[in-house]
Design a protein around this motif. Structure first.
Motif, PDB file in Angstrom:
ATOM      1  N   UNK A  75       0.835  -1.202   0.000  1.00  0.00           N
ATOM      2  CA  UNK A  75       0.000   0.000   0.000  1.00  0.00           C
ATOM      3  C   UNK A  75       0.872   1.255   0.000  1.00  0.00           C
ATOM      4  N   UNK A  76       1.944   1.238   0.781  1.00  0.00           N
ATOM      5  CA  UNK A  76       2.849   2.391   0.817  1.00  0.00           C
ATOM      6  C   UNK A  76       3.496   2.612  -0.554  1.00  0.00           C
ATOM      7  N   UNK A  77       3.857   1.540  -1.221  1.00  0.00           N
ATOM      8  CA  UNK A  77       4.467   1.661  -2.556  1.00  0.00           C
ATOM      9  C   UNK A  77       3.464   2.218  -3.558  1.00  0.00           C
ATOM     10  N   UNK A  78       2.225   1.772  -3.494  1.00  0.00           N
ATOM     11  CA  UNK A  78       1.199   2.308  -4.396  1.00  0.00           C
ATOM     12  C   UNK A  78       0.922   3.778  -4.110  1.00  0.00           C
ATOM     13  N   UNK A  79       0.911   4.131  -2.847  1.00  0.00           N
ATOM     14  CA  UNK A  79       0.677   5.523  -2.470  1.00  0.00           C
ATOM     15  C   UNK A  79       1.826   6.409  -2.975  1.00  0.00           C
ATOM     16  N   UNK A  80       3.043   5.904  -2.849  1.00  0.00           N
ATOM     17  CA  UNK A  80       4.202   6.642  -3.346  1.00  0.00           C
ATOM     18  C   UNK A  80       4.132   6.776  -4.870  1.00  0.00           C
ATOM     19  N   UNK A  81       3.630   5.742  -5.536  1.00  0.00           N
ATOM     20  CA  UNK A  81       3.505   5.784  -6.995  1.00  0.00           C
ATOM     21  C   UNK A  81       2.572   6.897  -7.434  1.00  0.00           C
ATOM     22  N   UNK A  82       1.478   7.106  -6.695  1.00  0.00           N
ATOM     23  CA  UNK A  82       0.564   8.183  -7.062  1.00  0.00           C
ATOM     24  C   UNK A  82       1.249   9.535  -6.978  1.00  0.00           C
ATOM     25  N   UNK A  83       2.100   9.724  -5.979  1.00  0.00           N
ATOM     26  CA  UNK A  83       2.851  10.973  -5.881  1.00  0.00           C
ATOM     27  C   UNK A  83       3.808  11.156  -7.038  1.00  0.00           C
ATOM     28  N   UNK A  84       4.470  10.077  -7.424  1.00  0.00           N
ATOM     29  CA  UNK A  84       5.412  10.140  -8.548  1.00  0.00           C
ATOM     30  C   UNK A  84       4.662  10.393  -9.846  1.00  0.00           C
ATOM     31  N   UNK A  85       3.484   9.802  -9.995  1.00  0.00           N
ATOM     32  CA  UNK A  85       2.687  10.046 -11.205  1.00  0.00           C
ATOM     33  C   UNK A  85       2.333  11.527 -11.297  1.00  0.00           C
ATOM     34  N   UNK A  86       1.959  12.122 -10.173  1.00  0.00           N
ATOM     35  CA  UNK A  86       1.656  13.559 -10.164  1.00  0.00           C
ATOM     36  C   UNK A  86       2.863  14.393 -10.531  1.00  0.00           C
ATOM     37  N   UNK A  87       4.015  14.049  -9.971  1.00  0.00           N
ATOM     38  CA  UNK A  87       5.237  14.796 -10.272  1.00  0.00           C
ATOM     39  C   UNK A  87       5.635  14.622 -11.736  1.00  0.00           C
ATOM     40  N   UNK A  88       5.503  13.407 -12.240  1.00  0.00           N
ATOM     41  CA  UNK A  88       5.838  13.159 -13.645  1.00  0.00           C
ATOM     42  C   UNK A  88       4.899  13.906 -14.578  1.00  0.00           C
ATOM     43  N   UNK A  89       3.644  14.021 -14.197  1.00  0.00           N
ATOM     44  CA  UNK A  89       2.687  14.772 -15.001  1.00  0.00           C
ATOM     45  C   UNK A  89       3.080  16.235 -15.078  1.00  0.00           C
ATOM     46  N   UNK A  90       3.522  16.780 -13.957  1.00  0.00           N
ATOM     47  CA  UNK A  90       3.978  18.179 -13.949  1.00  0.00           C
ATOM     48  C   UNK A  90       5.184  18.345 -14.862  1.00  0.00           C
ATOM     49  N   UNK A  91       6.115  17.402 -14.811  1.00  0.00           N
ATOM     50  CA  UNK A  91       7.294  17.485 -15.685  1.00  0.00           C
ATOM     51  C   UNK A  91       6.907  17.380 -17.160  1.00  0.00           C
ATOM     52  N   UNK A  92       5.961  16.522 -17.482  1.00  0.00           N
ATOM     53  CA  UNK A  92       5.511  16.398 -18.878  1.00  0.00           C
ATOM     54  C   UNK A  92       4.827  17.679 -19.355  1.00  0.00           C
ATOM     55  N   UNK A  93       4.017  18.276 -18.489  1.00  0.00           N
ATOM     56  CA  UNK A  93       3.360  19.534 -18.862  1.00  0.00           C
ATOM     57  C   UNK A  93       4.389  20.651 -19.040  1.00  0.00           C
ATOM     58  N   UNK A  94       5.397  20.671 -18.181  1.00  0.00           N
ATOM     59  CA  UNK A  94       6.472  21.651 -18.333  1.00  0.00           C
ATOM     60  C   UNK A  94       7.201  21.431 -19.653  1.00  0.00           C
ATOM     61  N   UNK A  95       7.401  20.179 -20.005  1.00  0.00           N
ATOM     62  CA  UNK A  95       8.053  19.855 -21.268  1.00  0.00           C
ATOM     63  C   UNK A  95       7.235  20.381 -22.452  1.00  0.00           C
ATOM     64  N   UNK A  96       5.920  20.179 -22.412  1.00  0.00           N
ATOM     65  CA  UNK A  96       5.066  20.694 -23.491  1.00  0.00           C
ATOM     66  C   UNK A  96       5.085  22.217 -23.538  1.00  0.00           C
ATOM     67  N   UNK A  97       5.117  22.828 -22.378  1.00  0.00           N
ATOM     68  CA  UNK A  97       5.181  24.285 -22.314  1.00  0.00           C
ATOM     69  C   UNK A  97       6.483  24.802 -22.924  1.00  0.00           C
TER      70      UNK A  97
END
Length: 123
Positions: A20-42
């Motif tokens: 459960x802790x690993x899955x919870x951490x994954x959601x945080x990383x997914x959010x951070x990766x999404x921000x990086x991808x949006x920054x890349x598009x910008x």
């Protein structure tokens, strides 16, 4: 009173806190990766927009090259973090499933085996 006495099902996350802790951490990383991808598009949009500005040619080239390099870097880091987090989550779930299967097998073996009677002395 325990969960079983109250006749409530035990939650998966309480039974497998590490997965459960690993899955919870994954959601945080997914959010951070999404921000990086949006920054890349910008940054890609910025690189394309620089061409329409009235700047000297070398300034345009430097700005475009810098924005494009930053876009590639952000995209690569975001993608790498996302893939690594998803791999870790899948690995944690597989481990949890294997532990559960091993525990079920050990429980069945323990229930099926009865203590052996001592051999009769003198027969």
């Amino acid at each position: 009173m325990s969960e079983h006495e109250l006749d409530r099902p035990v939650r998966w996350r309480e039974v497998h806190p590490d997965a459960y802790a690993e899955l919870k951490r994954t959601w945080g990383v997914i959010g951070h990766s999404t921000v990086l991808m949006m920054l890349s598009l910008s940054l890609i949009g910025t690189s394309m927009t620089v061409g329409y500005l009235d700047l000297p040619r070398w300034v345009k080239t430097v700005l475009r090259l810098g924005a494009s390099t930053a876009a590639v870097g952000c995209g690569a880091v975001g993608l790498w973090r996302l893939v690594r987090a998803l791999f870790r989550s899948v690995r944690a779930l597989v481990r949890t499933r294997h532990r559960g299967a091993d525990h079920d097998v050990q429980g069945a073996v323990a229930e099926g085996s009865e203590p052996e009677a001592a051999p009769a002395v003198g027969s």
